[in-house]
Design an enzyme around this catalytic site. Structure first.
Site, PDB file in Angstrom:
ATOM      1  N   LYS A  53       1.009  -1.400  -0.195  1.00  0.00           N
ATOM      2  CA  LYS A  53      -0.070   0.013  -0.074  1.00  0.00           C
ATOM      3  C   LYS A  53       0.874   1.267   0.029  1.00  0.00           C
ATOM      4  CE  LYS A  53      -3.837  -2.330   2.070  1.00  0.00           C
ATOM      5  NZ  LYS A  53      -4.666  -2.530   3.578  1.00  0.00           N
ATOM      6  N   GLN A  97      -5.049  -1.552   9.566  1.00  0.00           N
ATOM      7  CA  GLN A  97      -4.782  -2.751   9.066  1.00  0.00           C
ATOM      8  C   GLN A  97      -5.156  -3.587  10.000  1.00  0.00           C
ATOM      9  OE1 GLN A  97      -3.902  -3.342   5.783  1.00  0.00           O
ATOM     10  NE2 GLN A  97      -4.144  -5.439   5.921  1.00  0.00           N
ATOM     11  N   ASP A 120     -10.949   2.771   4.031  1.00  0.00           N
ATOM     12  CA  ASP A 120     -11.515   1.448   3.844  1.00  0.00           C
ATOM     13  C   ASP A 120     -13.053   1.377   3.790  1.00  0.00           C
ATOM     14  OD1 ASP A 120      -9.547  -0.435   4.247  1.00  0.00           O
ATOM     15  OD2 ASP A 120      -9.353  -0.530   6.267  1.00  0.00           O
TER      16      ASP A 120
HETATM   17  N1  GUN Z   1      -7.302  -6.947   6.195  1.00  0.00           N
HETATM   18  C1  GUN Z   1      -7.674  -7.500   5.269  1.00  0.00           C
HETATM   19  N2  GUN Z   1      -8.282  -6.828   4.343  1.00  0.00           N
HETATM   20  C2  GUN Z   1      -8.257  -5.494   4.717  1.00  0.00           C
HETATM   21  C3  GUN Z   1      -8.840  -4.352   4.326  1.00  0.00           C
HETATM   22  O1  GUN Z   1      -9.350  -4.235   3.247  1.00  0.00           O
HETATM   23  N3  GUN Z   1      -8.532  -3.147   5.085  1.00  0.00           N
HETATM   24  C4  GUN Z   1      -7.918  -3.358   6.318  1.00  0.00           C
HETATM   25  N4  GUN Z   1      -7.633  -2.229   6.955  1.00  0.00           N
HETATM   26  N5  GUN Z   1      -7.381  -4.373   6.756  1.00  0.00           N
HETATM   27  C5  GUN Z   1      -7.439  -5.540   5.998  1.00  0.00           C
END
Ligand code: GUN
Length: 295
Positions: A53, A97, A120
């Site tokens: 990311k 996350q 998100d």
């Molecule tokens: N862990 C797995 N998928 C995601 C996501 O889309 N966002 C976040 N913050 N954590 C994740």
């Protein structure tokens, strides 16, 4: 017959290039949009995602920050980080996350994120906006990426029977909200099914578009797929494989080989939906920046 492969790489690259061009325009007029990612602990999969990311963010010309907190961080300390990012004028969007350590109440943390910066799309305000079709909703990146994949691959959702296997807040439920909205990439007839559904294979066989997000390796087999259907595999699972240098390989929630003999179109794992998710996170950061007035 072998299915058409829906390659996420060129689609995601195109979206990243589009976002990058907009970012350059904003940079020239003032400042770049900024994204922060908060990671707690050392979960290896999360480390990989978070690095990807940050890298994608920098490649798009955005301001990027990664906040690393130890596994033992208290909920109060994590909430203080969220509050700081809520107030930080260089940060237009951020995410925490998942998964979080067990001693932290994840719901409380997600609810503390300013909905305007919630890239998100997990905050109840954005969930509600998506549900009522408000265009200012920040949409969860994975289902948003699936929808873009369908649109950009010319797969008609209007009037189609879309079956979603999995009811998570991250994928299944928001996927349903997106596909039932009116307009491009919507207007589908949506069924969500899950582990308690009666006759899961029978429901899956009604699908023109089958979207699978249940987190079980190679769960969907060829007999569950109607010939010619589009199969979207959201799963990313590590399975032991001593023949591989790392001792494991990555598979989806779909038995790719046999299902690709039946399906009309199918996404590979890796290189399918996963690539789209990061592209949509950048798109969301740009949207948050623009909705905040680019200040
Ligand atoms: N862990 C797995 N998928 C995601 C996501 O889309 N966002 C976040 N913050 N954590 C994740």
């Amino acid at each position: 017959m072998s299915a058409r492969i829906l390659d996420g790489v060129p689609l995601a690259d195109a979206i990243r290039a589009e976002v990058g061009a907009e970012v350059q325009r904003h940079r020239a007029g003032g400042r770049a949009p900024g994204l922060a990612v908060v990671i707690v602990g050392e979960n290896p999969a999360s480390q990989v995602y978070v690095r990807a990311k940050g890298k994608a963010c920098e490649e798009a010309g955005m301001h990027s920050e990664t906040v690393r907190l130890p596994e033992a961080v208290t909920e109060a300390e994590l909430l203080a980080t969220v509050e700081r990012l809520n107030r930080d004028p260089r940060i237009d969007g951020f995410l925490v996350q998942l998964p979080l350590p067990k001693h932290i109440n994840g719901e409380r943390v997600l609810n503390a994120v300013d909905p305007a910066k919630d890239v998100d799309g997990f905050h109840p305000v954005n969930v509600g906006k998506l549900s009522i079709g408000d265009p200012t909703a920040l949409k969860p990146a994975t289902p948003f990426g699936v929808q873009q994949m369908l649109i950009r691959s010319g797969i008609e959702t209007r009037g189609a029977n879309a079956v979603i296997l999995g009811r998570s807040n991250i994928v299944g439920k928001p996927m349903a909200s997106l596909l039932i909205q009116q307009g491009e990439g919507g207007d589908a007839t949506v069924t969500i099914c899950h582990s308690k559904s009666r006759d899961l294979p029978g429901i899956c066989r009604t699908a023109d578009i089958l979207i699978v997000a249940i987190g079980r390796p190679e769960f969907v087999t060829a007999d569950m797929v109607r010939p010619g259907a589009t199969v979207i595999d959201v799963g990313i699972n590590r399975v032991d494989d001593p023949s591989q240098p790392k001792g494991y390989r990555i598979v989806g929630d779909v038995a790719y080989g046999p299902v690709s003999e039946v399906a009309g179109a199918i996404t590979p794992v890796p290189g399918g939906v996963g690539r789209m998710t990061i592209a949509m996170l950048l798109q969301n950061t740009l949207q948050a920046f623009e909705q905040a007035g680019g200040r």
